[in-house]
Design a protein around this motif. Structure first.
Motif, PDB file in Angstrom:
ATOM      1  N   GLU A 335     -19.648  -9.938 -19.104  1.00  0.00           N
ATOM      2  CA  GLU A 335     -19.679 -10.295 -17.695  1.00  0.00           C
ATOM      3  C   GLU A 335     -18.936 -11.628 -17.564  1.00  0.00           C
ATOM      4  O   GLU A 335     -18.878 -12.398 -18.533  1.00  0.00           O
ATOM      5  N   ARG A 342     -25.196 -18.819 -18.435  1.00  0.00           N
ATOM      6  CA  ARG A 342     -26.442 -18.052 -18.443  1.00  0.00           C
ATOM      7  C   ARG A 342     -27.634 -18.963 -18.736  1.00  0.00           C
ATOM      8  O   ARG A 342     -28.732 -18.786 -18.185  1.00  0.00           O
ATOM      9  N   GLU A 345     -28.742 -20.679 -15.702  1.00  0.00           N
ATOM     10  CA  GLU A 345     -29.452 -19.822 -14.749  1.00  0.00           C
ATOM     11  C   GLU A 345     -30.965 -19.974 -14.834  1.00  0.00           C
ATOM     12  O   GLU A 345     -31.680 -19.552 -13.920  1.00  0.00           O
ATOM     13  N   THR A 379     -33.644 -12.446 -14.111  1.00  0.00           N
ATOM     14  CA  THR A 379     -32.268 -11.997 -13.882  1.00  0.00           C
ATOM     15  C   THR A 379     -31.783 -11.030 -14.950  1.00  0.00           C
ATOM     16  O   THR A 379     -30.704 -10.457 -14.822  1.00  0.00           O
ATOM     17  N   THR A 380     -32.571 -10.824 -16.021  1.00  0.00           N
ATOM     18  CA  THR A 380     -32.086 -10.014 -17.141  1.00  0.00           C
ATOM     19  C   THR A 380     -32.335  -8.528 -16.966  1.00  0.00           C
ATOM     20  O   THR A 380     -31.829  -7.736 -17.760  1.00  0.00           O
ATOM     21  N   HIS A 382     -31.296  -6.189 -14.977  1.00  0.00           N
ATOM     22  CA  HIS A 382     -30.122  -5.330 -14.793  1.00  0.00           C
ATOM     23  C   HIS A 382     -28.889  -5.855 -15.531  1.00  0.00           C
ATOM     24  O   HIS A 382     -27.849  -5.196 -15.507  1.00  0.00           O
ATOM     25  N   ARG A 383     -28.990  -7.012 -16.176  1.00  0.00           N
ATOM     26  CA  ARG A 383     -27.816  -7.667 -16.750  1.00  0.00           C
ATOM     27  C   ARG A 383     -27.645  -7.228 -18.204  1.00  0.00           C
ATOM     28  O   ARG A 383     -28.016  -7.948 -19.138  1.00  0.00           O
ATOM     29  N   THR A 384     -27.081  -6.047 -18.410  1.00  0.00           N
ATOM     30  CA  THR A 384     -26.906  -5.512 -19.758  1.00  0.00           C
ATOM     31  C   THR A 384     -25.603  -5.971 -20.408  1.00  0.00           C
ATOM     32  O   THR A 384     -25.440  -5.808 -21.617  1.00  0.00           O
ATOM     33  N   TYR A 588     -21.783  -7.143 -10.984  1.00  0.00           N
ATOM     34  CA  TYR A 588     -22.433  -7.401 -12.267  1.00  0.00           C
ATOM     35  C   TYR A 588     -23.927  -7.714 -12.118  1.00  0.00           C
ATOM     36  O   TYR A 588     -24.534  -8.307 -12.998  1.00  0.00           O
ATOM     37  N   PHE A 589     -24.539  -7.342 -11.007  1.00  0.00           N
ATOM     38  CA  PHE A 589     -25.946  -7.612 -10.694  1.00  0.00           C
ATOM     39  C   PHE A 589     -26.245  -9.111 -10.721  1.00  0.00           C
ATOM     40  O   PHE A 589     -27.326  -9.536 -11.128  1.00  0.00           O
ATOM     41  N   PHE A 590     -25.272  -9.911 -10.259  1.00  0.00           N
ATOM     42  CA  PHE A 590     -25.468 -11.356 -10.225  1.00  0.00           C
ATOM     43  C   PHE A 590     -26.469 -11.723  -9.128  1.00  0.00           C
ATOM     44  O   PHE A 590     -26.485 -11.129  -8.050  1.00  0.00           O
ATOM     45  N   ALA A 594     -26.114 -17.063  -9.684  1.00  0.00           N
ATOM     46  CA  ALA A 594     -25.091 -16.635 -10.636  1.00  0.00           C
ATOM     47  C   ALA A 594     -23.732 -16.451  -9.966  1.00  0.00           C
ATOM     48  O   ALA A 594     -22.695 -16.678 -10.590  1.00  0.00           O
TER      49      ALA A 594
END
Length: 707
Positions: A335, A342, A345, A379-380, A382-384, A588-590, A594
């Motif tokens: 990403e 990160r 964040e 925040t994790t 969806h953040r693969t 990116y599902f930010f 983010a």
């Protein structure tokens, strides 16, 4: 056996199932056994042994039925198919018999002819050759007879075992049918659970005062009693560890019973302020910070993620013959943020620390610190995609002093192993610092990511100093399937000044668990170990706190341990996750923070992540150029490292008379230096100052050209 046997169960007809990572369920007829192993590996060994024993029992049962008499195949179609096969074998055997007769006939004629030749007057040499041919013909006849006898034996064996093969085939068909029925039943249960989950909040809100008992807890208690209703018998030799305590919510008219596992799933508490009941400071997200008008308008979107296909073969073939450390991983897995960004964040819910700094009670402050430690994982979910690995010496600043009162600085202080140092100071009464080293283990189907290092939080007015560590993150379906992330493990937060503690448990996801997914529970206790608050919720949604009025010992849990019953006030909301921005799935599902992290800013350091070219190209959607630029930067970093090591080697050769006399000092970060921590005793990197002063002067002459 060293103790009395409770009974027996027929493995030949038993159904073997697994509830979770350690539990095994054996059921046959009306009898059910619940067994528990100490580890997942031991559980798998037991399941394998039971399956082998079950197969042996089935074979023994089939052998007994064979001895009792021959049975016909179960269906007409199977019988006709078997008879057809046997007819084909018989016809083939007849053909072989005919061939054998012909071979015998022609062989005899050949031998007669050879015998006649032997009687003729021929030279000695010719007679020897005729004798050799005669011997070979005899061997040929013997071999053909042996072949036909072996074929006849094969047919006899096929006839003998045909019915046993048929029964084995029928058993496999029944097992397949049973498996299909089980999968269909699981799918129906999954759908019903999803519907029940969606309807649960509505049901709870419509009946807030109904004295209901936790379904999971009561059901487990009923199982412990081993009721014999309807002829069914269930034995629980081992219970789960998760229900470590039970909370009983005290209300004006009645006492509402709820278990630890259900508290986070059905929120009975309203997002009220703590000070309405127990003179605590506000308990849910303080939106006042978000309502402040920032001095500059931050961006609210990034370019949409391109829909590029990933050709794994093109990556693999480029890796042939290369060292593992030199394999360029394409940005398709990334990403457009670095690991330093990160790490920054974690400050998305900084208002929890602002609120904690205003608390007079250290126990109330501990609750908010615990909620902050959980919020960093929100925040994790969806953040693969993985963030960019920072280059050695790369920095990232997050200056939100005018909007929210804090300044944050990260620097990559080591590359092997990768380590980053982070320092945050807030004008609202707190300072946070940490050094995080990432350790990872690839375990085939999933990747475990273990952040190593302690997080320190100091409140200026009270002097309270909190220390905790992060839990393990697991990325599942690395090889096949959709990637998803889980958090599991325990966090112990300790107030080094008062010795008060908070024990948080992140429960790993289990498909067969009755608990809410991504559940977090915890207890806040004073220095003497007496519990004062119960925390519950999920790491991707919210955390609640309930003040304990009274505690007592309850029923026995796993391995004979007693569960503590806490009588509490209604739970109050400590933290609630902010909704994702619109169109987040294409960005990116930010989160809202983010989206702003990689925004271009003036006057930042020349080593700042915002200036990293490959990351910027990826954000702009130019992935091919980003891959080329990424490879250039990595090779440049390797060249600098080789040059640094060569210079150090030359210096040692000049200064030392022997090779091992002096150790190379290595790379030294610019804004952080190593110090021994007086609390943990560990040596880690802490901020030494100078960055913000250099920014004011706009003097970056001391920085390396890493990009």
């Amino acid at each position: 056996m060293a103790h009395t046997c409770r009974g027996t169960i027929n493995l030949a007809t038993a159904h073997i199932d697994t509830e979770d990572a350690c539990n095994i369920v054996l059921s046959s007829g009306g009898r059910t056994y619940h067994l528990k192993a100490s580890t997942e590996v031991e559980r798998q060994r037991w399941v394998t042994a039971l399956e082998l024993a079950k197969a042996k029992a089935i074979r023994m049962m089939n052998d007994q039925s064979d001895d009792s008499g021959d049975e016909e195949p179960t269906s007409q179609s199977d019988r006709s198919e078997l008879q057809g096969t046997l007819k084909i074998l018989v016809s083939k055997l007849d053909d072989l018999s005919t061939c054998n007769d012909l071979i015998a006939k022609h062989g005899a004629a050949l031998q007669r002819s050879l015998s006649e030749l032997e009687g003729l007057k021929v030279p000695v040499e010719g007679g020897e050759k005729i004798k050799a041919v005669n011997e070979r013909a005899t061997l040929f006849r013997i071999t053909s007879n042996a072949m036909i006898n072996a074929c006849r034996d094969f047919l006899d064996l096929a006839e003998t075992h045909s019915r046993r093969w048929q029964r084995a085939l029928q058993y496999e068909r029944e097992q397949r049918t049973h498996l299909e029925e089980t999968i269909e039943q699981l799918a129906k249960q999954h759908n019903s659970l999803e519907r029940a989950w969606r309807e649960a909040p509505t049901l709870v809100s419509t009946t807030p005062s109904a004295p209901t008992a936790n379904k999971g807890g009561s059901e487990r208690l009923r199982k412990e009693e081993a009721s014999d209703e309807d002829g069914d018998t269930e034995y629980f030799d081992a219970m789960e560890d998760s229900p470590a305590f039970i909370t009983v919510t005290a209300t004006e008219n009645t006492q509402h019973r709820r278990s630890q596992s259900n508290l986070s799933g059905a929120s009975g508490g309203q997002p009220n302020d703590w000070n309405q009941d127990d003179n605590m400071s506000p308990g849910h997200n303080d939106v006042s910070g978000k309502e402040l008008q920032p001095c500059r308008q931050r961006r609210t979107r990034v370019p949409d993620k391109p829909n590029y296909s990933l050709n794994l073969w093109s990556i693999m073939k480029n890796c042939i013959g290369k060292e593992l450390s030199k394999i360029p991983m394409p940005v398709n897995f990334n990403e457009p943020l670095s690991m330093l960004q990160r790490l920054s964040e974690d400050l998305e819910y900084h208002e929890l620390l602002d609120k904690a700094a205003r608390c007079d009670s250290s126990l109330e402050q501990m609750c908010l610190v615990a909620a902050f430690s959980v919020s960093s994982y929100s925040t994790t979910i969806h953040r693969t995609a993985k963030p960019f690995n920072p280059l050695l010496g790369e920095t990232y600043e997050l200056d939100r002093r005018e909007e929210f009162g804090y300044r944050s600085l990260c620097e990559q202080v080591s590359h092997h192993p990768p380590a980053a140092a982070h320092h945050v100071i807030s004008q609202r009464g707190w300072t946070l610092w940490q050094e995080i080293t990432i350790a990872s283990k690839f375990r085939g189907k999933y990747l475990s990511i273990m952040p190593l290092g302690a997080i320190h939080l100091h409140f200026h007015s009270s002097g309270n100093h909190y220390v905790w560590r992060k839990v393990t993150s697991t990325v599942h379906n690395i090889i096949v399937g959709k990637l998803w992330i889980d958090q599991s493990g325990d966090i112990e937060i300790v107030n080094q000044r008062t010795k008060e503690t908070c024990q948080l448990k992140f429960s790993p996801y289990s498909y067969f668990s009755r608990d809410v997914p991504r559940k977090v529970t915890g207890v806040v206790a004073d220095s003497g170990g007496q519990a004062h608050y119960v925390l519950s919720g999920t790491w991707d949604d919210k955390i609640e706190s309930a003040k304990i009025l009274q505690s007592s010992r309850g029923g026995s849990g796993s391995e004979g341990k007693q569960k503590t019953v806490y009588q509490t006030l209604s739970p109050k909301l400590l933290w609630k996750k902010y909704p994702l921005p619109d169109n987040a799935e294409n960005m990116y599902f930010f989160s809202a923070l983010a989206l702003t992290l990689n925004e271009q800013e003036d006057a930042v350091g020349v080593t700042d992540s915002r200036l990293r070219p490959d990351q910027r190209l990826m954000e702009d959607g130019r992935w091919d150029e980003a891959n080329s630029e990424k490879q250039r930067l990595e090779e440049k970093q390797r060249a600098v490292r080789r040059r640094r090591e060569a210079d150090a080697s030359d210096a040692l050769d000049e200064e030392c008379e022997y090779d091992s006399g002096k150790e190379y000092e290595g790379y030294q970060p610019l804004w952080f230096h190593q110090r021994r921590d007086s609390v943990t005793g560990e040596t880690n990197f802490v901020y030494k100052g100078g960055y913000w002063e250099a920014k004011e002067r706009q003097d970056w002459s001391m920085c390396s050209n890493i990009f």
